[in-house]
Design a protein around this motif. Sequence first.
Motif, PDB file in Angstrom:
ATOM      1  N   GLN A  77      -9.601  -5.966  -2.065  1.00  0.00           N
ATOM      2  CA  GLN A  77     -10.312  -4.967  -1.971  1.00  0.00           C
ATOM      3  C   GLN A  77     -10.802  -4.355  -0.600  1.00  0.00           C
ATOM      4  OE1 GLN A  77     -10.703  -2.797  -4.443  1.00  0.00           O
ATOM      5  NE2 GLN A  77      -9.434  -4.018  -5.610  1.00  0.00           N
ATOM      6  N   SER A  78     -11.104  -5.454   0.453  1.00  0.00           N
ATOM      7  CA  SER A  78     -11.409  -4.851   1.759  1.00  0.00           C
ATOM      8  C   SER A  78     -10.135  -4.013   2.457  1.00  0.00           C
ATOM      9  CB  SER A  78     -11.752  -6.033   2.546  1.00  0.00           C
ATOM     10  OG  SER A  78     -10.823  -6.916   2.979  1.00  0.00           O
ATOM     11  N   LEU A  79      -8.924  -4.736   1.998  1.00  0.00           N
ATOM     12  CA  LEU A  79      -7.697  -4.126   2.446  1.00  0.00           C
ATOM     13  C   LEU A  79      -7.628  -2.753   1.903  1.00  0.00           C
ATOM     14  CD1 LEU A  79      -4.933  -6.865   1.902  1.00  0.00           C
ATOM     15  CD2 LEU A  79      -5.936  -5.927   4.057  1.00  0.00           C
ATOM     16  N   ALA A  80      -7.746  -2.511   0.575  1.00  0.00           N
ATOM     17  CA  ALA A  80      -7.763  -1.019   0.056  1.00  0.00           C
ATOM     18  C   ALA A  80      -8.735   0.077   0.527  1.00  0.00           C
ATOM     19  CB  ALA A  80      -8.086  -1.348  -1.359  1.00  0.00           C
ATOM     20  N   ALA A  81     -10.131  -0.773   0.906  1.00  0.00           N
ATOM     21  CA  ALA A  81     -11.084   0.234   1.451  1.00  0.00           C
ATOM     22  C   ALA A  81     -10.619   0.603   2.847  1.00  0.00           C
ATOM     23  CB  ALA A  81     -12.328  -0.530   1.605  1.00  0.00           C
ATOM     24  N   LYS A  82      -9.942   0.068   3.653  1.00  0.00           N
ATOM     25  CA  LYS A  82      -9.470   0.253   4.943  1.00  0.00           C
ATOM     26  C   LYS A  82      -8.175   1.359   4.858  1.00  0.00           C
ATOM     27  CE  LYS A  82     -10.829  -3.744   7.069  1.00  0.00           C
ATOM     28  NZ  LYS A  82     -10.560  -4.982   7.775  1.00  0.00           N
ATOM     29  N   TRP A  83      -7.609   1.264   3.430  1.00  0.00           N
ATOM     30  CA  TRP A  83      -6.478   2.249   3.626  1.00  0.00           C
ATOM     31  C   TRP A  83      -6.903   3.721   3.147  1.00  0.00           C
ATOM     32  CZ3 TRP A  83      -1.776   0.671   5.311  1.00  0.00           C
ATOM     33  CH2 TRP A  83      -0.733   1.393   4.901  1.00  0.00           C
ATOM     34  N   PRO A  84      -6.022   4.423   4.026  1.00  0.00           N
ATOM     35  CA  PRO A  84      -6.336   5.948   3.915  1.00  0.00           C
ATOM     36  C   PRO A  84      -5.736   6.741   2.843  1.00  0.00           C
ATOM     37  CG  PRO A  84      -4.564   5.646   5.640  1.00  0.00           C
ATOM     38  CD  PRO A  84      -5.084   4.242   5.163  1.00  0.00           C
ATOM     39  N   SER A  85      -5.148   5.976   1.658  1.00  0.00           N
ATOM     40  CA  SER A  85      -4.619   6.881   0.715  1.00  0.00           C
ATOM     41  C   SER A  85      -4.744   6.256  -0.734  1.00  0.00           C
ATOM     42  CB  SER A  85      -3.140   7.196   1.278  1.00  0.00           C
ATOM     43  OG  SER A  85      -2.472   7.702   0.148  1.00  0.00           O
ATOM     44  N   ALA A  86      -4.466   6.878  -1.793  1.00  0.00           N
ATOM     45  CA  ALA A  86      -4.416   6.470  -2.908  1.00  0.00           C
ATOM     46  C   ALA A  86      -3.185   5.422  -3.185  1.00  0.00           C
ATOM     47  CB  ALA A  86      -4.846   7.357  -3.939  1.00  0.00           C
ATOM     48  N   TRP A  87      -2.328   5.721  -2.714  1.00  0.00           N
ATOM     49  CA  TRP A  87      -0.934   4.929  -2.686  1.00  0.00           C
ATOM     50  C   TRP A  87      -0.331   4.645  -1.175  1.00  0.00           C
ATOM     51  CZ3 TRP A  87      -1.145  10.283  -3.449  1.00  0.00           C
ATOM     52  CH2 TRP A  87      -0.817  11.130  -2.526  1.00  0.00           C
ATOM     53  N   ILE A  88       0.635   3.731  -1.637  1.00  0.00           N
ATOM     54  CA  ILE A  88       1.262   2.880  -0.634  1.00  0.00           C
ATOM     55  C   ILE A  88       2.616   3.210  -0.519  1.00  0.00           C
ATOM     56  CG2 ILE A  88       1.692   0.594   0.684  1.00  0.00           C
ATOM     57  CD1 ILE A  88      -0.689  -0.392  -1.002  1.00  0.00           C
ATOM     58  N   ALA A  89       3.205   3.620   0.639  1.00  0.00           N
ATOM     59  CA  ALA A  89       4.730   3.898   0.486  1.00  0.00           C
ATOM     60  C   ALA A  89       5.350   2.421   0.567  1.00  0.00           C
ATOM     61  CB  ALA A  89       5.226   4.927   1.615  1.00  0.00           C
ATOM     62  N   ARG A  90       6.445   2.246   0.240  1.00  0.00           N
ATOM     63  CA  ARG A  90       7.343   1.126   0.317  1.00  0.00           C
ATOM     64  C   ARG A  90       7.358   0.695   1.812  1.00  0.00           C
ATOM     65  NH1 ARG A  90      12.651   0.609  -2.581  1.00  0.00           N
ATOM     66  NH2 ARG A  90      11.575   0.124  -4.398  1.00  0.00           N
ATOM     67  N   THR A  91       7.538   1.717   2.469  1.00  0.00           N
ATOM     68  CA  THR A  91       7.949   1.581   3.785  1.00  0.00           C
ATOM     69  C   THR A  91       6.544   1.265   4.826  1.00  0.00           C
ATOM     70  OG1 THR A  91       7.556   3.918   4.510  1.00  0.00           O
ATOM     71  CG2 THR A  91       9.719   3.177   4.100  1.00  0.00           C
ATOM     72  N   GLU A  92       5.419   1.372   4.173  1.00  0.00           N
ATOM     73  CA  GLU A  92       4.272   0.880   4.810  1.00  0.00           C
ATOM     74  C   GLU A  92       3.514  -0.230   4.218  1.00  0.00           C
ATOM     75  OE1 GLU A  92       2.670   2.490   7.295  1.00  0.00           O
ATOM     76  OE2 GLU A  92       4.639   3.948   7.321  1.00  0.00           O
ATOM     77  N   VAL A  93       4.370  -1.032   3.278  1.00  0.00           N
ATOM     78  CA  VAL A  93       3.731  -2.461   2.667  1.00  0.00           C
ATOM     79  C   VAL A  93       3.610  -3.334   4.018  1.00  0.00           C
ATOM     80  CG1 VAL A  93       4.501  -4.143   1.244  1.00  0.00           C
ATOM     81  CG2 VAL A  93       4.734  -1.992   0.351  1.00  0.00           C
ATOM     82  N   ASP A  94       4.461  -3.487   4.905  1.00  0.00           N
ATOM     83  CA  ASP A  94       4.410  -4.241   5.697  1.00  0.00           C
ATOM     84  C   ASP A  94       3.185  -4.200   6.564  1.00  0.00           C
ATOM     85  OD1 ASP A  94       4.994  -5.228   8.582  1.00  0.00           O
ATOM     86  OD2 ASP A  94       6.585  -6.116   7.672  1.00  0.00           O
ATOM     87  N   ALA A  95       2.758  -2.961   6.979  1.00  0.00           N
ATOM     88  CA  ALA A  95       1.625  -2.641   7.729  1.00  0.00           C
ATOM     89  C   ALA A  95       0.161  -2.756   6.956  1.00  0.00           C
ATOM     90  CB  ALA A  95       1.364  -1.276   8.059  1.00  0.00           C
ATOM     91  N   PHE A  96       0.373  -2.578   5.553  1.00  0.00           N
ATOM     92  CA  PHE A  96      -0.792  -2.699   4.711  1.00  0.00           C
ATOM     93  C   PHE A  96      -1.135  -4.340   4.521  1.00  0.00           C
ATOM     94  CE2 PHE A  96      -2.471  -3.477   0.412  1.00  0.00           C
ATOM     95  CZ  PHE A  96      -3.544  -2.457   0.378  1.00  0.00           C
ATOM     96  N   THR A  97      -0.114  -5.078   4.307  1.00  0.00           N
ATOM     97  CA  THR A  97      -0.103  -6.542   4.276  1.00  0.00           C
ATOM     98  C   THR A  97      -0.327  -7.454   5.558  1.00  0.00           C
ATOM     99  OG1 THR A  97       2.237  -7.050   3.857  1.00  0.00           O
ATOM    100  CG2 THR A  97       0.936  -6.484   2.036  1.00  0.00           C
ATOM    101  N   GLY A  98      -0.189  -6.659   6.556  1.00  0.00           N
ATOM    102  CA  GLY A  98      -0.222  -7.507   7.756  1.00  0.00           C
ATOM    103  C   GLY A  98       1.145  -8.202   8.032  1.00  0.00           C
ATOM    104  N   GLY A  99       2.134  -7.756   7.450  1.00  0.00           N
ATOM    105  CA  GLY A  99       3.557  -8.652   7.623  1.00  0.00           C
ATOM    106  C   GLY A  99       3.904  -9.505   6.638  1.00  0.00           C
ATOM    107  N   LEU A 100       2.965  -9.650   5.579  1.00  0.00           N
ATOM    108  CA  LEU A 100       3.205 -10.562   4.503  1.00  0.00           C
ATOM    109  C   LEU A 100       4.175 -10.331   3.695  1.00  0.00           C
ATOM    110  CD1 LEU A 100      -0.341 -11.817   3.539  1.00  0.00           C
ATOM    111  CD2 LEU A 100       1.015 -13.093   4.929  1.00  0.00           C
ATOM    112  N   ILE A 101       4.198  -8.896   3.298  1.00  0.00           N
ATOM    113  CA  ILE A 101       5.525  -8.533   2.389  1.00  0.00           C
ATOM    114  C   ILE A 101       6.295  -7.558   3.112  1.00  0.00           C
ATOM    115  CG2 ILE A 101       6.036  -7.303   0.336  1.00  0.00           C
ATOM    116  CD1 ILE A 101       4.514 -10.101  -0.260  1.00  0.00           C
ATOM    117  N   SER A 102       7.444  -7.537   3.340  1.00  0.00           N
ATOM    118  CA  SER A 102       8.347  -6.533   3.850  1.00  0.00           C
ATOM    119  C   SER A 102       8.793  -5.592   2.870  1.00  0.00           C
ATOM    120  CB  SER A 102       9.535  -7.227   4.447  1.00  0.00           C
ATOM    121  OG  SER A 102      10.585  -7.685   3.468  1.00  0.00           O
ATOM    122  N   GLU A 103       9.305  -4.558   3.458  1.00  0.00           N
ATOM    123  CA  GLU A 103       9.924  -3.243   2.636  1.00  0.00           C
ATOM    124  C   GLU A 103      11.090  -3.929   1.885  1.00  0.00           C
ATOM    125  OE1 GLU A 103      12.064   0.837   3.620  1.00  0.00           O
ATOM    126  OE2 GLU A 103      11.294  -0.160   5.215  1.00  0.00           O
TER     127      GLU A 103
END
Length: 88
Positions: free
Chosen positions: A11-37
């Motif tokens: 939830q702390s990750l979501a609170a820092k995310w500026p949008s209600a959705w995540i583009a697949r191309t941004e998953v790497d940034a959202f997860t800190g590199g844990l999950i790749s596009e």
Amino acid sequence: MDQSTIPNFLQSLAAKWPSAWIARTEVDAFTGGLISEKYLANLDSQGKGPEGRFRSGRKIGYPVNNFLSWLQQRTEIINSSDKENSDE
């Protein structure tokens, strides 16, 4: 950290995310590199990706809450004592 702290962490990750959705191309940034596009695209093609994905033009996106639920199901804490027990 234990298994019960994962939802708060996500939830702390979501609170820092500026949008209600995540583009697949941004998953790497959202997860800190844990999950790749590409890994997520492969999981989607197998029906193992997050629920609720959508397409907008050429982009694939996921609602943040759906992505977090999916990520929580795939996450576990590995304690040093667990590692010691698995080596026996």
